[in-house]
Enzyme design. Structure first.
Site, short mmCIF file in Angstrom:
data_model
loop_
_atom_site.label_atom_id
_atom_site.label_comp_id
_atom_site.label_asym_id
_atom_site.label_seq_id
_atom_site.Cartn_x
_atom_site.Cartn_y
_atom_site.Cartn_z
N GLU A 111 0.84 -1.19 0.00
CA GLU A 111 0.00 0.00 0.00
C GLU A 111 0.88 1.24 0.00
O GLU A 111 1.92 1.30 0.66
CB GLU A 111 -0.94 0.00 1.21
CG GLU A 111 -1.99 -1.08 1.12
CD GLU A 111 -3.02 -1.03 2.24
OE1 GLU A 111 -4.16 -1.43 1.99
OE2 GLU A 111 -2.68 -0.60 3.35
N CYS A 125 3.82 8.54 0.90
CA CYS A 125 4.34 7.58 1.86
C CYS A 125 4.54 6.26 1.13
O CYS A 125 3.57 5.60 0.74
CB CYS A 125 3.36 7.44 3.03
SG CYS A 125 3.92 6.31 4.31
N CYS A 132 6.61 -6.84 7.35
CA CYS A 132 7.62 -6.24 8.23
C CYS A 132 8.04 -7.28 9.26
O CYS A 132 7.25 -8.14 9.65
CB CYS A 132 7.04 -5.01 8.93
SG CYS A 132 8.26 -4.02 9.82
N CYS A 136 6.23 -4.08 15.84
CA CYS A 136 5.87 -2.99 16.76
C CYS A 136 4.40 -3.16 17.15
O CYS A 136 3.53 -3.33 16.29
CB CYS A 136 6.10 -1.63 16.09
SG CYS A 136 7.84 -1.35 15.67
N CYS A 139 1.42 -1.04 15.64
CA CYS A 139 1.42 -0.84 14.19
C CYS A 139 0.73 -2.01 13.48
O CYS A 139 1.10 -3.18 13.69
CB CYS A 139 2.86 -0.71 13.69
SG CYS A 139 3.01 -0.46 11.92
N CYS A 361 -1.10 6.76 9.57
CA CYS A 361 0.16 6.22 10.08
C CYS A 361 -0.09 4.97 10.92
O CYS A 361 -0.90 4.99 11.84
CB CYS A 361 0.86 7.29 10.92
SG CYS A 361 2.47 6.78 11.52
#
Length: 384
Positions: A111, A125, A132, A136, A139, A361
């Site tokens: 994305e 962005c 990933c 985290c 997230c 975010c």
């Protein structure tokens, strides 16, 4: 509700031929010679012509390159591609934020988000990995396992697709809508530094997309051994995904901290090439209710950053399905910011953008790992 639209300008299948869009200038020259499609003594000149067509004019068809001989165009087209990846879905938020779900190859989806009114005009962005490894806890992207690194061509393609949609070809000199690039999408850029650096070289080239390196920001969760290489190789602006001021809490929020604790991270930041008042580090700090938003934490942050040219982006937590965190109350965020401001740090509170399309975010996650938005909406409508 965000608006979902189809984008028709892109190829509906992943290109099978090598794509020239992700090659640096040197790589383009070497590739043309190796493929025996141009003479070695003409390769640099021909590469310069192709470069301008690809990165300044945004063409996807070799036949559009009118200053290249027809026979040469045909030979290059037989071996190489300029095709864009497939845009599976394009969404537009109520606030004008745009999000594209891009399929780079079967099962390889990322994305990319365009945010208007950020930086000089608008920021893109971009993602550097599919998934990933960092996990985290606040997230959404971190809940998706890493599939693979993106290539330089796949990183550059995100910029090209955004500019296709914004109708920004040829590269504008003034009044451009896309003025800034932030590597804050899916993935940890410093675990894919070679491809990220090549992509930055391409994006920043003055005869192409021509976005200044000072308008390109790379955000890392703190891969300390790669910080010096990032600064030396790219001259990009540095952002640190910090979110806590002590190792105990940061170990929980950003597990990478167990490998590179705060003291080691701060030493690496202080040694970052080019660090100065004109090239400040941006510290990103997501505001989590009752977790990291107390006045004591604000004062600890001031002490931690003492002597570092810095600004602090306070990010109201953006909820996502299954998250256990809540966004800090607005009063708590303002009180936190006031402490930082009194200490002399610029600390803007980032306005959440694109929340209604999960484009804010920490909300990005490729659609191969979740239900299609269109299918979800159909099920929601059927349940009403």
């Amino acid at each position: 509700m965000g608006v979902t639209l189809d984008l028709k300008r892109v190829s509906k299948s992943a290109p099978q031929k090598p794509n020239l869009s992700g090659l640096t200038r040197k790589g383009l020259v070497e590739t043309l010679i190796a493929a025996d499609v141009v003479r070695a003594d003409k390769a640099k000149m021909r590469a310069n012509q192709l470069w301008r067509w690809i990165h300044h004019y945004g063409v996807t068809d070799f036949d559009a390159m009118t200053d290249v001989a027809k026979e040469t165009r045909a030979a290059i087209a037989e071996r190489f591609s300029l095709a864009r990846p497939e845009v599976v879905e394009r969404q537009v938020s109520r606030d004008g934020t745009r999000k594209w779900l891009i399929r780079m190859a079967p099962g390889i989806e990322v994305e990319t988000v365009y945010i208007p009114d950020v930086g000089r005009a608008g920021a893109l962005c971009v993602s550097s990995q599919v998934g990933c490894t960092l996990n985290c806890t606040f997230c959404h992207t971190g809940t998706q396992a890493l599939v693979r690194n993106l290539t330089a061509a796949e990183i550059v393609a995100q910029v090209q697709i955004a500019r296709d949609d914004l109708e920004e070809w040829p590269s504008p000199k003034e009044d451009r809508r896309l003025s800034n690039i932030v590597f804050m999408g899916m993935g940890e850029p410093l675990y894919n530094l070679g491809n990220v650096a090549d992509a930055i070289d391409i994006i920043a080239d003055n005869e192409g997309i021509a976005i200044s390196r000072r308008r390109i920001t790379v955000s890392t969760s703190g891969v300390v051994p790669e910080l010096e290489a990032l600064g030396t190789r790219t001259q990009a602006m540095l952002a640190i995904s910090l979110h806590a001021t002590n190792d105990t809490l940061r170990n929980e929020l950003v597990p990478l901290n167990k490998k590179y604790p705060i003291a080691e991270l701060m030493a690496g930041i202080r040694a970052y090439p080019g660090l100065s008042n004109a090239r400040r580090v941006t510290f990103e700090y997501v505001m989590l209710k009752g977790v990291n938003d107390s006045p004591a934490e604000a004062r600890a942050l001031v002490n931690l950053l003492k002597g570092v040219p810095a600004k602090i982006n306070l990010i109201p937590f953006n909820p996502w399905p299954g998250s256990s965190y809540q966004c800090s109350d607005w009063g708590a965020i303002e009180a936190f910011a006031a402490i930082l401001n009194r200490a002399g740090y610029a600390s803007p509170i980032r306005t959440p953008r694109g929340r209604d399309i999960l484009a804010a975010c920490g909300q990005l996650k490729s659609e191969s790992e979740k239900m299609r938005a269109s299918e979800r909406r159909k099920l929601e409508a059927a349940a009403e």
